[in-house]
Design a protein around this motif. Sequence first.
Motif, PDB file in Angstrom:
ATOM      1  N   ALA A 115       0.816  -1.214   0.000  1.00  0.00           N
ATOM      2  CA  ALA A 115       0.000   0.000   0.000  1.00  0.00           C
ATOM      3  C   ALA A 115       0.851   1.266   0.000  1.00  0.00           C
ATOM      4  N   VAL A 116       0.593   2.123  -0.984  1.00  0.00           N
ATOM      5  CA  VAL A 116       1.039   3.514  -1.005  1.00  0.00           C
ATOM      6  C   VAL A 116      -0.230   4.308  -1.294  1.00  0.00           C
ATOM      7  N   ILE A 117      -0.740   5.012  -0.281  1.00  0.00           N
ATOM      8  CA  ILE A 117      -2.109   5.527  -0.305  1.00  0.00           C
ATOM      9  C   ILE A 117      -2.113   7.009  -0.695  1.00  0.00           C
ATOM     10  N   TYR A 118      -3.109   7.381  -1.493  1.00  0.00           N
ATOM     11  CA  TYR A 118      -3.260   8.763  -1.973  1.00  0.00           C
ATOM     12  C   TYR A 118      -4.664   9.222  -1.608  1.00  0.00           C
ATOM     13  N   GLU A 119      -4.766  10.129  -0.635  1.00  0.00           N
ATOM     14  CA  GLU A 119      -6.075  10.614  -0.196  1.00  0.00           C
ATOM     15  C   GLU A 119      -6.530  11.768  -1.079  1.00  0.00           C
ATOM     16  N   LEU A 120      -7.793  11.720  -1.508  1.00  0.00           N
ATOM     17  CA  LEU A 120      -8.310  12.814  -2.322  1.00  0.00           C
ATOM     18  C   LEU A 120      -9.762  13.112  -1.990  1.00  0.00           C
ATOM     19  N   HIS A 121     -10.128  14.370  -2.196  1.00  0.00           N
ATOM     20  CA  HIS A 121     -11.503  14.844  -2.101  1.00  0.00           C
ATOM     21  C   HIS A 121     -12.021  14.971  -3.529  1.00  0.00           C
ATOM     22  N   VAL A 122     -13.058  14.224  -3.865  1.00  0.00           N
ATOM     23  CA  VAL A 122     -13.522  14.176  -5.250  1.00  0.00           C
ATOM     24  C   VAL A 122     -13.864  15.571  -5.761  1.00  0.00           C
ATOM     25  N   GLY A 123     -14.497  16.398  -4.947  1.00  0.00           N
ATOM     26  CA  GLY A 123     -14.922  17.719  -5.395  1.00  0.00           C
ATOM     27  C   GLY A 123     -13.793  18.689  -5.629  1.00  0.00           C
ATOM     28  N   CYS A 124     -12.631  18.475  -5.003  1.00  0.00           N
ATOM     29  CA  CYS A 124     -11.503  19.399  -5.130  1.00  0.00           C
ATOM     30  C   CYS A 124     -10.343  18.838  -5.937  1.00  0.00           C
ATOM     31  N   PHE A 125     -10.391  17.582  -6.268  1.00  0.00           N
ATOM     32  CA  PHE A 125      -9.267  16.955  -6.956  1.00  0.00           C
ATOM     33  C   PHE A 125      -9.103  17.501  -8.373  1.00  0.00           C
ATOM     34  N   THR A 126     -10.210  17.840  -9.019  1.00  0.00           N
ATOM     35  CA  THR A 126     -10.195  18.375 -10.382  1.00  0.00           C
ATOM     36  C   THR A 126     -11.105  19.597 -10.441  1.00  0.00           C
ATOM     37  N   PRO A 127     -10.972  20.438 -11.467  1.00  0.00           N
ATOM     38  CA  PRO A 127     -11.891  21.579 -11.600  1.00  0.00           C
ATOM     39  C   PRO A 127     -13.352  21.155 -11.690  1.00  0.00           C
ATOM     40  N   ALA A 128     -13.633  20.050 -12.377  1.00  0.00           N
ATOM     41  CA  ALA A 128     -15.010  19.596 -12.531  1.00  0.00           C
ATOM     42  C   ALA A 128     -15.556  18.988 -11.250  1.00  0.00           C
ATOM     43  N   GLY A 129     -14.696  18.380 -10.448  1.00  0.00           N
ATOM     44  CA  GLY A 129     -15.118  17.815  -9.174  1.00  0.00           C
ATOM     45  C   GLY A 129     -16.035  16.620  -9.301  1.00  0.00           C
ATOM     46  N   THR A 130     -15.760  15.741 -10.261  1.00  0.00           N
ATOM     47  CA  THR A 130     -16.607  14.570 -10.491  1.00  0.00           C
ATOM     48  C   THR A 130     -15.767  13.302 -10.518  1.00  0.00           C
ATOM     49  N   TYR A 131     -16.462  12.160 -10.391  1.00  0.00           N
ATOM     50  CA  TYR A 131     -15.778  10.878 -10.518  1.00  0.00           C
ATOM     51  C   TYR A 131     -15.132  10.740 -11.887  1.00  0.00           C
ATOM     52  N   ALA A 132     -15.839  11.166 -12.923  1.00  0.00           N
ATOM     53  CA  ALA A 132     -15.320  11.022 -14.283  1.00  0.00           C
ATOM     54  C   ALA A 132     -14.048  11.826 -14.477  1.00  0.00           C
ATOM     55  N   ALA A 133     -14.024  13.052 -13.953  1.00  0.00           N
ATOM     56  CA  ALA A 133     -12.817  13.875 -14.073  1.00  0.00           C
ATOM     57  C   ALA A 133     -11.674  13.281 -13.264  1.00  0.00           C
ATOM     58  N   ALA A 134     -11.973  12.763 -12.082  1.00  0.00           N
ATOM     59  CA  ALA A 134     -10.931  12.121 -11.272  1.00  0.00           C
ATOM     60  C   ALA A 134     -10.392  10.877 -11.962  1.00  0.00           C
ATOM     61  N   GLU A 135     -11.257  10.150 -12.624  1.00  0.00           N
ATOM     62  CA  GLU A 135     -10.839   8.935 -13.334  1.00  0.00           C
ATOM     63  C   GLU A 135      -9.762   9.245 -14.366  1.00  0.00           C
ATOM     64  N   ALA A 136      -9.859  10.397 -15.005  1.00  0.00           N
ATOM     65  CA  ALA A 136      -8.882  10.758 -16.034  1.00  0.00           C
ATOM     66  C   ALA A 136      -7.489  10.962 -15.454  1.00  0.00           C
ATOM     67  N   GLN A 137      -7.391  11.221 -14.147  1.00  0.00           N
ATOM     68  CA  GLN A 137      -6.090  11.430 -13.510  1.00  0.00           C
ATOM     69  C   GLN A 137      -5.466  10.140 -12.986  1.00  0.00           C
ATOM     70  N   LEU A 138      -6.207   9.058 -13.003  1.00  0.00           N
ATOM     71  CA  LEU A 138      -5.704   7.819 -12.409  1.00  0.00           C
ATOM     72  C   LEU A 138      -4.432   7.287 -13.073  1.00  0.00           C
ATOM     73  N   PRO A 139      -4.305   7.317 -14.409  1.00  0.00           N
ATOM     74  CA  PRO A 139      -3.063   6.796 -14.992  1.00  0.00           C
ATOM     75  C   PRO A 139      -1.815   7.514 -14.483  1.00  0.00           C
ATOM     76  N   ALA A 140      -1.917   8.825 -14.250  1.00  0.00           N
ATOM     77  CA  ALA A 140      -0.755   9.567 -13.752  1.00  0.00           C
ATOM     78  C   ALA A 140      -0.410   9.129 -12.327  1.00  0.00           C
ATOM     79  N   LEU A 141      -1.417   8.837 -11.513  1.00  0.00           N
ATOM     80  CA  LEU A 141      -1.140   8.367 -10.163  1.00  0.00           C
ATOM     81  C   LEU A 141      -0.491   6.987 -10.182  1.00  0.00           C
ATOM     82  N   ALA A 142      -0.981   6.121 -11.046  1.00  0.00           N
ATOM     83  CA  ALA A 142      -0.375   4.794 -11.156  1.00  0.00           C
ATOM     84  C   ALA A 142       1.076   4.896 -11.609  1.00  0.00           C
ATOM     85  N   GLN A 143       1.338   5.786 -12.558  1.00  0.00           N
ATOM     86  CA  GLN A 143       2.710   5.968 -13.039  1.00  0.00           C
ATOM     87  C   GLN A 143       3.612   6.512 -11.936  1.00  0.00           C
TER      88      GLN A 143
END
Length: 610
Positions: A115-143
């Motif tokens: 485990a290497v854990i990344y805490e995020l608030h869905v509403g503040c993680f992206t400008p749109a503040g949605t699950y879909a917008a957060a999903e687009a950032q997942l590949p960068a976190l995995a990398q």
Amino acid sequence: MQYVHEMPFGARLRPEGGAQFRLWAPAARTARLVLKHQQQEQQFEAHAGADGWYRLVVPEAAAGDLYQWFIDDELRVPDPASRFNPEGPHGPSQLVDPLKFDWDSAWCGRPWHEAVIYELHVGCFTPAGTYAAAEAQLPALAQLGITAVQLMPLADFPGRFGWGYDGVLPFAPHAAYGTPQDLKRFIQAAHRLNMMVLLDVVYNHFGPDGNYLPRYAPQFFTDSHKTAWGPAVNFDAPGCETVRDFFINNALYWLQEYRFDGLRFDAVHAMLDNSRPDIVETLSARVREACPGRHVHLVLENDSNDARRLAPPATPGRFDGQWNGDFHHTLHVLLTDEHDGYYAEYDRPLEQLARVLVHGFARQGGPHNSEHAAPRQAAEGTVPLGCTVNFLQNHDQIGNRAFGERLAQLADATSLRLATAVCLLNPSPPLLFMGEEFGAQTPFLYFADWSGDLREAVREGRRNEFSHFPRYAEAAARNELPDPCDPATFERSKLDWVSAQAVAHREWRHLYGQLLALRARALTPHLRRLLTGAHSAEPAGDGALRVRWRFEGGHALEMLINPQHRSCQLDSPSQPQGLEDATLLFSLGDVVADALGPWGGRWYWGHEAK
């Protein structure tokens, strides 16, 4: 694969058509279901059993229909176990068909030591503040090297924005972030990138707005205990069996129907329960029993530092990990020289940090916001270091500051680089807060979209709270603190992904990527063999610290650090003593002769000589 959690609460679509509705309302005289089907509203009488349950079947009900309960011909309320409330908790609930989502069948999670854990608030993680917008950032976190994303609470709450810790519908994900299908797509996308998804859940209280339970099910609460947030949830008084079952089913619902890989339980020191086994232990046991064959991880926030609740992964009744405030507090004092508030307990920060790194905790005892709390004292004993989740920043430690400053604004880059390496290159699982990895400068403030008297009470409460802190008192007196109920406060807390591309921010991201890659390559493969109670920490000079962690088979990881603004003359050579075939894994700062430069550090791997 399709998954649904069958539970005794709420509404359930029937395979043969229609839906069954259930409501526990022991204090209601009558309860009628109000169903909006094909734009037509109908009411259906429900009859209560002796146990206080109202049940009925509506053959024409279908997925997408809206419904409410009409209590005593006076008050319309949502289903407390609603799967979705698209108009918020003051509006109607919606029938949801969990079988409409197709899950991949191969995913069973990842072991806890990875485990290497990344805490995020869905509403503040992206400008749109949605699950879909957060999903687009997942590949960068995995990398980057993140293996687990932890979402701040999703239980539905009133208003457009909030932290989520004042939810009132524990089964309904907050509608502003997207639909249940959107959340499931986010989770599946993370799994396809080999990342786990954890959820923060709050079982110690309900929020002050939108909670209708006292009107028709007052047995949900008890006067036997008090919490800092209002009436205590009833886990041990008459009627508690149904209440306990409600929260146990909530945990299983998120893990089974949404395929979350684990839960973080907020403030379990405020889940007050005198029964045995208590609700915290029971939750763990029930989850372990219900999720065989999966890596499901249970993590506590427990200010009491109660070591008896922690054990190696998948132990029934126990928890894989606990957020380790002591790690944060000791390093924060070293980095910032702040000593007010709870930081006053960390008056020997280097000595206390040494204890944290080898024994797990520095302090123990009841927290300040729990009734009848015993005075805190120096911690005793040792916990497995794999059970302590270490962090430099999280939502609390940033957002509960008056101005939401991050460490990048409070400490210089040289000292922060060392602290980052200490966090990521020790055996305990690390946690990052969103934006930390690129040195974000945006604040993370406390925000809540309250209205009316509650809005003013929250504002006044913040002013009173910070008037007791010398560095904030003047701003509080002048009414210059950020207004938590102002939409601008929420907008200011959103990450700035444009500025994240600047050179300085890319350098921070490179450092985090470098350290996490080193952790994955040099430490993670050995963490299953980490010993307990066999580690050592000792002064290495005036203000320097040498720590050695030991593993089965004689292997050892050694860290030498100088967490201060001046060079330190070492008591012995910087090279580790008694460590054969020592390999230098990482270094910061300069070593001149036997002196270690300011905020310098060395990490070595080797085999202890017999």
